[in-house]
Structures are given as structure tokens and as C-alpha cells.
Write an enzyme that holds these catalytic residues in place. Structure first.
Site: not given
Lengths: 641, 549
Positions: A247, A273, A335, A341, A377
Site C-alpha cells: 500500500n 476480502i 486495516c 478487519r 459496507k
């Protein structure tokens, strides 16, 4: 229900044996309904369109056209429809029906449980998060409510009411939010009053390789200062280190310990996910296999990685709970976006620390707080609308499973049984109630859910008796408020009652839970009878000794339990359910010779030798080329010489 | 031989005992002929009394002059003893080694044990074949009790009395015996009252490579079929294994010679493979690595759960043939003393509600295991921690108990006993102060004069004080056939045995107590209601003459 379609002479095949039943298939605006033709046992299967994950039309066979329907509640039905035309019509209608394009088409907006507006409003008022923070002891001298997000201007996916350290000024908050993914700056989610330690949550910092943000550093400092018991705070990055590193290249990443004073940074290693979605898919493939051997089952369980992921989440939650309760340190959890998470770990960690969350009401509050209000979500993860298959993931299911794993280790610590968890799972996907619709609080307000739909919590509380754990002991919670589960691998088990919940032949034929719940029910009746008899006796002038005092009677009444839970039957009306209940006597699940005409489907199913998969013995002797050896396989007799 | 010769150091002070989930205890270690005792010599502290016979293996290691002995028990417990002084430690270790591996049965503890309780009901007299035959006689007259084996010469592993078809004389039995491995000719195992079908068991026929046959054997098993009916032969071995057995003189029933029988082959592992499986399973359970993948792959590699599934499946198949197909069944493997007994005894638990009571289950173990000649002495000589090359040790009986536990899990209200009862049987099969599981056959037990010299396990278990903790509070007699699920998802690891010493069971035990309490209170209430009703009814009848005028 508007009827769209009816097809007769449809065969429903059993998933694991060669058995089938014939009946009529009805398609309505909201449900697909199968009614068995055999008028005496007449099982009904109701499938809500929202529960259907996929419909597959297989190639034509001699007996008809097979239609395979896979549901999000792990039901799998296999119909064979005599005429291909009918099959095609049902197939295409279903495809249209199960892809709603706007929220208005969801079942919640047409579902009407015959309540008036006041009752509906009361339902929505059952859970009050402001009261929950008050229960934790917030606001207090170190933590305050901020109105910075009143208009959802700082963070669209957060709720309006947020709690921050008193020393965190608005500029600090705003500055910090600009340095965090999706503006999700650190806020309080749980306050451990005993040690004044806080659990905070946020998303990843936009640190890239070297960027820093003084406001964000101040924000963490403020969190640290709000707790006098510890000089440091933990920052838990729930991702594997590799993911966090990756990231950084995208201008995101994780906190640099050199820039933040007194933080202890920790990676936890819960996968993302996509990995979780793939893992569940593999798991379901394994446990849906016919004639599954023990080796394939265990190897498949291992290869799916599912239990490894469950354990990773549990390990993280235990780490969190220990840091807070033992060290008295505050913890900041994040996360990437801080809604998957992070929600799992914060919610599970709080549940380990606070017995309140292990009650029925408390568990609802916990879900409302860490999942619904903080913007997990649900719409995307549970594929409610406008499907993007890459967004779907069983994150919430994993949370429910972690709770179930805990109920297995601590049978007396929870007010609810696994039926409660399964029922919540059912409704997260049913779109029958407003609670889980949409992706954020803001979106829910736009949809006017409180005005237009009903709350699941009110519905569940109205049938609370069904979900009680008869062995629950509040005194155990008092003496051991913090749960310390073992994380030895063998404590993590496959949750058969969830993932094979509709495969009834696999379940124990006598349920201890149900048995004890029934006893609780009869206890109340018996106590009433004793009282009535005593009153009568008193008329004769007889005084009677009081009931044994050592068992304090608990006030519990039990309406019949919903059939939809583990038993997989449709939700019948109260009356029907009652009749069904009456028919069933304990032990009769085992009645292998129950004629189909006397019992409900329940007494017969799963109790015959053939359904249990030892194999059917092939017909009669005496055919000319009789093979010497018969090998009996799961459900099929195969002949070899 | 005197035990004293083997005990070089009978007493050591300052020994520290470590046990999982219990505080360490410091105290004095004593060795006696049959026990290892550790006592802190203080009140309120638990003492350790360990039978030498329960010790499976030991390990020793030294740090300076402090020695440590790790004692691994047959009940799967592992304890650690820290012993000051190298010489003492070595002496203790060698004594334990010698005392736990005594070869002679007559030196075993049951021959020295004197009960501290009064034997009210002698377990030796509880389950005699004559009694069982009386029950059978009340249902059918097709069978007779034969004394052909009264001096154990026809079949050394069979009891002296055997139930055989009425029309088969002893001479034929002898001929059939000579055609079966170890002389184990087909005998009655179970009579299904509901439809009159029967289950028989035997050892493999000695057909050999040239297809020997035996008219008497054929006549014997055909005599159990009703006119025009056919039966099933369940061979617990795969066809390949059964074929190989021919080379060693064994074999299976040729269809040409047994036209009224259909043979089904299953794949229950042989005993030496099962021992390997147990060792691997226990090793997996004791692995403290916390890694999920490692646990699952070790569990799988042990094959234990596969063995449970295969045995249960075969038992269900036998039960299905009898109850659903209305056919009689003959079960055998090779010797007919291991997998055969697993299948016949489990099938009875499925079919016969009587076997799910405590007495009935004890009778089943007597009939199908002890009298049927399961070689307990050989099979239970070592458990999961055996170091040496396995001789004839095998967890055949433990697997049977595991399968019973699986059925109990699926039908928790249908058994009069609970899990503790099964665990207790496991313990006593491997090491005990009682002699029930000593010896390999009835013949050996008779020779050892067990019933005169020693105490039966049943004499102790059946005392109400003991029985209490083995009773299942959920029990409600269920007269139906119970068909368990054999799907892998339905079969669980028997934690009560395999994780018994690796986890704290406090929470589970308390929950169990609470459940028992709820049930108990309900029963009390029901009794109260009944007595009040009676009281009221009495008053009403007494009052009625007064009220009528």
C-alpha cells in the site's frame, strides 16, 4: 404476494443422496416456493429472492431440465422441471428478480409485519448508541463527543456522533482525517472503564514512503495522553505486513514508529476480502461434496484456509483484549479502509472484554456500533444491489463464526445460542429489515429506512425466547468478565450448523439445546401447576411446603422455536408451528419406521438408513449375471466383480 | 519374584510434580510394587497415585544433578517429575521401567488389590451365557446352547458355551471349526426381535489357494436362513486383502459354494495399522504449535477419523441389512477377534435399545468383547506412547468406544450412560485394579482363576455411589433403531479422550452441571405436581360424601 408463475410436477433432488420429492414450484414477487405434492407430509421450501446467490440452468436430461439454485444462507436446491420452456421462464424471471437495480425494489420496502407506525418507530429506538457510550462511561474527563461530522463533511462513511480525546481540537481532527484513507480518522469505539483504556479505530495513514502529518501525530498523542495508566499505545495494523508494504507504493501504508511518540506498532496478519471470499468458496465446495471421504474433508478444510483465517481474527481480538485489560494500554486498530478487519477485531475484542456484549441486547448494540454505524459496507459485502463480485466477502459471517467458536469454549458465557447467530446471518442477507441495507449511516438516512422499513432487532427481541442459551450464567460473567479463550488449533471447529445448516441428515437427531429449552418451557408450566394445586389444597385447609428453594426459578416462557433455523423448514405461521411442535416427541427423530403419513417431514428425514449414506443395498437376488461382490458406496450401490 | 528387588530407591524427598492445568506439587515420591505415589504430606493437597501398569513409557533427562522423568501414561496423560540427585533419579527411572513392563499376568495389581467396599453384586456372576440364552429362548426356538467347546479345545478363543442353530450337531460344529481361522466357526451374535433376522460372526474360512470347501460350514450358516431367504456376508477386509489371505491359507466364501449369500467387502484397517494411527493422532493432539494448517494436516495424516468413519459405516451397513433389508448377516474379517467385534457390537447399539442402557452395554462388552475373545491383554499392552516396535498392540477397543461416543453425540438422549462411562472403560481396559480386561480369552481367565482371586470391574461400577457419575441426565428410553450420520462433518474428534489432558475443561464441566441441574429441578417439579395431585384427589374423595348432601 403476486403470483408470477406456477409449475407442477417439479422434482426436488436431495443434495447428498439419490432421493427426490415431487411438488409444485411457485414463483412470486418475493419468494420462490416449493410445495411437496404428497399431501400428508407436504414440506414447503420458501426461498427469498434476495437469498439466491446464483441460478444455473444445466443441460437437459431425460427427466427434465435441471435448475440449480445456490443461496447465501448456504442452502442449495436442485430442481428438475419437466418442460424446458417452464425451466427457461423461471430461470429468466429469477435472473431479473434477483438483480434489483434500486434500493426501492428490496424486500424491506414492501415487507409489512402488520405493525403501526408507532410500533415501527419504537423498534428503531431499541438500540441507542449514545446510551451505549454512556454505559461505557463516555463522555468523561478525557473523552468527548465531537460534532465535527454532524453533516458528514469530514467523513462520509462514519456516523454523525463521534467520540475523541478532549485534547483533540477540530483542526487536529480535520488534519488527521485528511491523512487517513477515506477520511476515517481515529475515533473511540470502546472504553474500558476499569483501566481508562480506549479502543480506537481508523483507516490506514496516507504515509507512502515518507509523508507525515503533524495533526495525525497529535491525534495519536491525544489518545495516548487520555490514558494515564500507560505511557504507550498500541497501533494494530490488522493486515499482513506484505499488504501494508504494498500500500505504501500507492501513497498509503502504515505508521512510522519514528514519527509517532510512544506507539507500539504491530502487524496482525488477517487476509483481505478477496482471500476470504475465495476461502469460503473453497470451504463450501468441500462440504457440499457428495460421498465426501474423511481425508478429502480434512484436506479440503485445511486447503480452504478458512479456519486459519478465523483463528487469525481471534488471535488479533485476543491481543487487543489483553493489551487493554492486562496492560491497561489504549489500542488503535486499523486495516486499509478500516471497515472490514478493523470491525471484526474491534467488535470481537470488545466482546471478549465486556460481558454486556454477550447478552442478546448487548450483541445487537455491538453490531449496531462496530458494524452498522461505522460503515461496514453491508450492501457491497452481502451483494444487496448492483453486484460487484469483487466487493462481496464473508467478513461479517466470519465475525459471527468467531463468536460461535467462543460459545463452544464458554458454554455459559453467552445469553444467546447459535440459533441467534444463524438467524442474524439469515437476515443480513434477506434484505427483509432495514438495518443492514446500504453501506453507511449517511446512505441509510438518505433511504429513510427508519420511516420506510422495520428493524430486525425489534423482530428478534419479540422472539427472544427462541434464541436463549439455557445454560447462560450471569454469575459466571460477573466472576470472569474477560474471556480468555485458548487459541490452540484444535479448539477451532467446522461450524456445521451454519455451513451445512440445510443438510439435515448431518445434524444430531436429538438436540441437547432444544431439549433443555423445552425443559425450561415445561418448568414454567409445572411451577404454575404446583401453584394452582397448592391453592386448591389450601381450600381443604392443607398447608404445603414451599418449593425447593435452592433453584431460583427463572422467568422464561417459550413460544415454539422458528423452524427456519437449523431445521431448514419454512417459517410457518405460529399456529402451524405449534402443531408441528406438538407432533414431535423427543427421541422420535430417530423413528426409522415412521410412516410418511403420520409425522411431519422432520420426524422422518435423516432417520432412515438410506439417507445417512451407508449405501443402499441393491434390489433382489437371482439375476443371471450376479456379480460376486457388492461395494456399497455413499448412497449408491456399485457392483464390481 | 519380589517386587522389592526391582525397587532400588523406594523413597525420595523433594520431588516436584508438574501436571498440565494443575499447580505443581512438591513432596515425597514413593514406589510400591504397583504404584507410584507422590504426596506432599500436607492436608488438602491431592496425592498422585499412579498404577505402574498405566505407564506407557518414560523419558529421563538431566540438568546438573537434577533429574527429570517424563512419565507418559496409557490414558494419554503426561506428567513430569523433577527428582534431586542423579542416582535417585536413575534408580527411580529403572524401577518404573521394570515395574511397568512386568510380563507375568499373575503379578498384576488385580491379584493384590483388596476392595475397600463390600461387594454386593458380584460382577463375575452378572453376565453368564445361560441367562442371555434364556432371553433368546423366549423369542425363538431355532437355537441351542452347545457345550462343544467346554474344554476350549475346539476353539481356544471362544467361551465354553456357544449359541448355534438348533439343527446343527456338535460334530458338524467341530468340522466347521476346522474350516475357520482359529476354530472360530459361525456363532450367533445378535437376534433381531423385530423381524427374526440374525447377525452371526466367525473368522475367515480357510479356503486357501485351491478353494477348499466345507459342507458343514455351508450347512451351518444356511441353517440360519429362513426358507427362500438370502443373507449377507460382510467381510471387513477389502477384496484385495481377502484375496491375499488365500495365500496364507485363509480366504473368503466362494459364491459358488454359498449361493444364498451375497458378500460385501469393506475396508476396516488391520490392528497394526490402527496402532500407528493412534500414535500419530496423539502426537498431533500434543503438538503445541498452534498452527491451524499443521493441526489439520496431522489430524488427517493420522487417519484416525477415517478409521472411525469406516467402522461406523460398516456397522450401519450390517444394521441396515438386518433391519431394512430383512436379511441375516454373517460378519468376519481375518481372525474374527477385532474388526468383526467392532462391527457386531456397534450394529447392536444401533439396533437394540437394550444395549444403550448401562447394564445392556456392560452385557454387550461381556458378550461381544470379553467372551468373544478379543485379546485385551495383547491389544492393550501398550498405548499411544509406546516406543518399541509394536507387537500386537492396537486400539481396537478404543476405536469401538470412539464410535459409540459418536453415536452418543448424535443421539444424546438415547443412552443411559454418559461420556464418562466410555472414558472409564477406556482407562480400565488399559490399566486397572480390576481384572475384567485381563487375559485374552475366557480360557485364559478361567485358568487364572480370576473370578475367585480378583474383583470384577462390574462389581465396582454398578454400585449406586459409582454409577451416579456415569448416568446421562438427558436419558429418555428410546425404543427405536438409531441411524447415525457418517458424513465427515458429523464425526468429531473425541476430545474427552484425546484432548483430555491438553485443555482446561472447567467451563465445559460447569455447563454440564448446570444442564444436569435444570433437568433435575424439572424432575423434582414433576414429582411435586404428581404428589400434590394425589393429595388433592384423596381429599376430594374423602370430602365428597360431605359435599353431596
Amino acid at each position: 404476494h403476486t403470483h408470477i408463475y406456477t409449475v407442477e410436477q417439479v422434482k426436488l433432488l436431495d443434495r447428498f443422496s439419490n432421493k427426490s420429492v415431487t411438488g409444485t414450484l411457485h414463483l412470486t414477487a418475493t419468494h420462490l416456493i416449493f410445495v411437496e405434492s404428497n399431501s400428508t407430509s407436504a414440506q414447503e421450501i420458501w426461498i427469498l429472492h434476495h437469498h439466491i446467490a446464483s441460478v444455473e440452468k444445466l443441460s437437459l436430461t431425460t427427466s427434465g431440465c435441471p435448475l440449480l439454485i445456490q443461496c447465501r444462507n448456504f442452502r442449495l436446491v436442485h430442481f428438475v422441471i419437466p418442460r424446458e420452456r417452464d425451466c427457461h421462464d423461471i430461470y429468466s424471471s429469477l435472473l431479473r428478480l434477483l438483480r434489483p437495480v434500486s434500493y426501492d425494489e428490496l424486500y424491506a420496502f414492501s415487507y409489512n409485519p402488520k405493525q403501526n407506525d408507532q410500533e415501527r418507530e419504537e423498534g428503531w429506538q431499541l438500540i441507542d448508541l449514545a446510551a451505549e457510550f454512556e454505559r461505557m462511561g463516555v463522555p468523561c474527563d478525557q473523552w468527548q463527543l465531537t460534532d465535527v461530522n454532524r453533516e458528514y463533511k469530514v467523513c462520509k462513511t462514519y456516523p454523525r456522533d463521534l467520540y475523541v480525546p478532549i485534547t483533540a481540537s477540530k483542526p487536529i481532527i480535520v488534519g488527521s482525517s485528511k491523512f487517513r484513507s477515506k477520511g476515517r480518522f481515529p475515533v473511540l469505539t470502546y472504553f474500558y472503564q476499569e483501566k481508562k483504556a480506549a479502543v480506537c479505530r481508523c483507516s490506514q495513514p496516507l504515509s507512502g514512503f515518507s509523508a507525515r502529518c503533524l495533526e495525525d501525530e497529535h491525534m495519536l498523542q491525544a489518545i495516548s495522553k487520555a490514558n494515564h495508566n500507560s505511557r504507550y499505545i498500541y497501533v494494530m495494523d490488522t493486515r499482513p505486513k506484505l499488504n501494508a508494504l504494498a500500500n505504501r507504493a500507492a501513497g498509503k501504508g502504515y505508521e512510522n514508529e519514528d514519527n509517532y511518540s510512544n506507539i507500539r506498532f504491530q502487524f496482525v496478519g488477517i487476509e483481505n476480502i478477496h482471500v476470504m471470499r475465495g476461502s469460503l468458496q473453497k470451504l463450501l465446495e468441500v462440504v457440499g461434496t457428495r460421498s465426501l471421504s474423511m481425508t478429502d474433508y480434512l484436506v479440503g478444510l485445511e486447503n480452504s484456509g478458512w479456519l486459519r483465517h478465523i483463528k487469525a481474527i481471534m488471535d488479533a481480538a485476543i491481543f487487543l483484549a489483553k493489551a487493554v485489560t492486562v496492560e491497561g494500554a489504549s489500542v488503535l486498530v486499523h486495516c486499509s479502509d478500516g471497515w472490514d478487519r478493523t470491525a471484526q477485531v474491534c467488535a470481537l475484542g470488545s466482546l471478549l472484554m465486556d460481558p454486556y456484549y454477550r447478552t442478546i441486547k448487548g450483541f445487537m448494540v455491538l453490531i449496531e456500533k462496530d458494524w452498522i454505524s461505522f460503515g461496514h459496507k453491508f450492501a457491497d459485502r452481502c451483494d444487496q444491489l448492483d453486484p460487484d463480485p469483487k466487493e462481496v466477502s464473508p467478513i461479517f459471517t466470519q465475525f459471527l463464526e468467531c463468536v460461535w467458536q467462543l460459545t463452544e469454549q464458554f458454554p455459559q458465557a453467552f445469553e444467546f445460542s447459535e440459533w441467534f447467530l444463524i438467524q442474524i446471518h439469515e437476515h443480513v442477507h434477506s434484505c427483509q429489515f432495514g438495518n443492514f441495507l446500504g453501506n453507511s449511516q449517511r446512505q441509510r438516512e438518505d433511504l429513510q429506512l427508519k420511516e420506510r422499513t422495520y428493524s430486525l432487532w425489534a423482530h428478534l427481541l419479540s422472539e427472544k425466547q427462541n434464541y436463549l442459551n439455557p445454560l447462560f450464567s450471569p454469575s459466571v460473567a460477573e466472576s470472569h468478565p474477560v474471556l480468555e479463550p485458548s487459541t490452540q488449533a484444535y479448539h477451532f471447529k467446522f461450524w456445521r450448523n451454519m455451513y451445512n445448516q440445510y443438510d439435515r441428515s448431518m445434524h444430531p437427531r436429538q438436540s441437547i439445546l432444544k431439549h433443555v429449552l423445552t425443559l425450561q418451557e415445561s418448568k414454567r408450566e409445572l411451577e404454575g401447576t404446583v401453584q394452582a394445586l397448592k391453592t386448591k389444597l389450601q381450600k381443604f385447609g392443607v398447608s404445603t411446603s414451599p418449593l425447593k428453594p435452592q433453584t431460583p426459578p427463572r422467568e422464561r416462557s417459550l413460544p415454539p422455536r422458528p423452524q427456519s433455523l437449523i431445521l431448514g423448514a419454512p417459517l410457518l405461521s405460529r399456529k402451524e408451528v405449534q402443531q408441528e411442535e406438538d407432533k414431535e416427541v423427543f427421541g422420535e427423530e430417530a423413528r426409522e419406521d415412521a410412516p410418511a403419513s403420520t409425522g411431519g417431514e422432520r420426524t422422518v428425514e435423516g432417520s432412515s438408513a438410506t439417507e445417512n449414506g451407508y449405501g443402499e443395498l441393491m434390489g433382489s437376488f437371482g439375476s443371471k449375471n450376479e456379480p460376486g461382490v457388492v461395494t456399497l458406496e455413499f448412497g449408491v450401490a456399485r457392483m464390481t466383480c | 519374584m519380589e517386587f522389592a528387588e526391582l525397587i532400588k530407591t523406594p523413597r525420595v524427598d523433594g520431588v516436584v510434580l508438574h501436571r498440565p492445568f494443575m499447580p505443581t506439587v512438591e513432596g515425597t515420591l514413593c514406589l510400591t510394587g504397583h504404584h507410584l505415589i507422590l504426596s506432599s504430606r500436607q492436608d488438602n493437597t491431592e496425592e498422585l497415585w499412579l498404577l505402574h501398569a498405566n505407564i506407557d513409557s518414560t523419558e529421563k533427562r538431566f540438568v546438573g544433578s537434577l533429574g527429570t522423568i517424563i512419565v507418559k501414561c496409557k490414558d494419554l496423560r503426561v506428567i513430569q517429575l523433577d527428582i534431586p540427585g542423579m542416582e535417585e533419579c536413575l534408580n527411580i527411572a529403572s524401577s518404573i521401567e521394570a515395574l511397568s513392563t512386568l510380563d507375568s499376568v499373575s503379578l498384576m495389581y488385580p491379584f493384590f488389590y483388596r476392595p475397600l467396599f463390600e461387594v454386593i453384586e458380584d460382577g463375575w456372576q452378572l453376565f453368564v451365557p445361560e441367562e442371555a440364552f434364556k432371553d433368546l429362548e423366549s423369542m425363538t426356538d431355532e437355537w441351542r446352547l452347545s457345550e462343544v467347546n467346554k474344554d476350549f479345545s475346539v476353539c481356544p478363543s471362544y467361551p465354553s458355551l456357544l449359541t448355534v442353530p438348533k439343527d446343527i450337531d456338535d460334530e458338524s460344529l467341530c468340522k466347521a471349526a476346522s474350516f475357520r481361522h482359529g476354530g472360530r466357526f459361525p456363532v450367533l451374535s445378535y437376534y433381531h426381535k423385530k423381524n427374526g433376522m440374525v447377525m452371526m460372526r466367525a473368522a475367515q474360512p480357510l479356503t486357501g489357494t485351491n478353494g477348499r470347501r466345507c459342507k458343514e460350514d455351508e450347512k451351518l450358516i444356511n441353517a440360519t436362513l429362513c426358507a427362500g431367504k438370502r443373507g449377507y456376508i460382510i467381510d471387513t477386509r477389502t477384496i484385495a486383502v481377502a484375496q491375499q489371505a488365500k495365500a496364507r491359507g485363509g480366504g473368503f466364501e466362494q459364491e459358488a459354494n454359498y449361493p444364498q449369500w451375497r458378500r460385501i467387502h469393506k475396508a476396516i484397517e488391520r490392528s497394526n495399522v490402527l496402532q500407528e494411527s493412534l500414535i500419530k493422532l496423539v502426537e498431533a493432539c500434543n503438538d503445541q504449535s498452534h498452527s491451524m494448517d499443521r493441526w489439520l494436516s496431522k489430524l488427517e495424516a493420522s487417519n484416525w477419523q477415517s478409521n472411525v468413519k469406516e467402522i461406523l459405516t460398516t456397522a450401519c451397513l450390517a444394521a441396515q441389512c438386518i433391519d431394512r433389508e430383512g436379511a441375516s448377516v454373517l460378519v468376519h474379517g481375518t481372525e474374527g477377534t477385532d474388526s468383526t467385534l467392532q462391527v457386531t457390537s456397534l450394529a447392536q447399539i444401533i439396533l437394540d435399545p437394550a444395549c444403550r442402557t448401562i447394564r445392556g452395554f456392560e452385557a454387550l462388552i461381556e458378550r461381544e468383547w470379553l467372551q468373544a475373545g478379543h485379546p485385551f491383554h495383547q491389544r492393550c499392552a501398550q498405548s499411544a506412547y509406546s516406543n518399541g516396535k509394536p507387537r500386537s498392540e492396537a486400539p481396537v477397543f478404543l476405536l469401538f468406544l470412539d464410535c459409540v461416543w459418536q453415536i452418543l453425540r448424535q443421539f444424546p438422549c438415547s443412552f443411559q450412560f454418559n461420556e464418562n462411562f466410555l472414558i472409564m472403560l477406556f482407562e480400565h481396559a488399559y490399566a486397572s485394579q480390576f481384572s475384567t480386561f485381563l487375559g485374552n480369552s475366557v480360557a485364559e481367565r478361567v485358568k487364572l482363576l480370576l473370578s475367585q482371586k480378583t474383583v470384577s470391574l462390574w462389581s465396582w461400577v454398578n454400585r449406586p455411589q459409582e454409577l451416579e457419575r456415569f448416568l446421562n441426565p438427558l436419558y429418555e428410553p428410546n425404543n427405536l433403531v438409531i441411524w447415525p450420520s457418517v458424513a465427515p462433518q458429523s464425526l468429531l474428534l473425541w476430545e474427552g479422550v484425546f484432548l483430555r489432558w491438553n485443555r482446561s475443561t472447567k467451563c465445559l464441566d460447569e455447563a454440564y452441571q448446570e444442564m444436569a441441574h435444570i433437568i433435575e429441578y424439572n424432575k423434582e417439579l414433576q414429582n411435586k405436581v404428581n404428589s400434590l395431585r394425589r393429595q388433592l384427589a384423596q381429599l376430594e374423595t374423602e370430602d365428597s360424601p360431605l359435599q353431596t348432601p
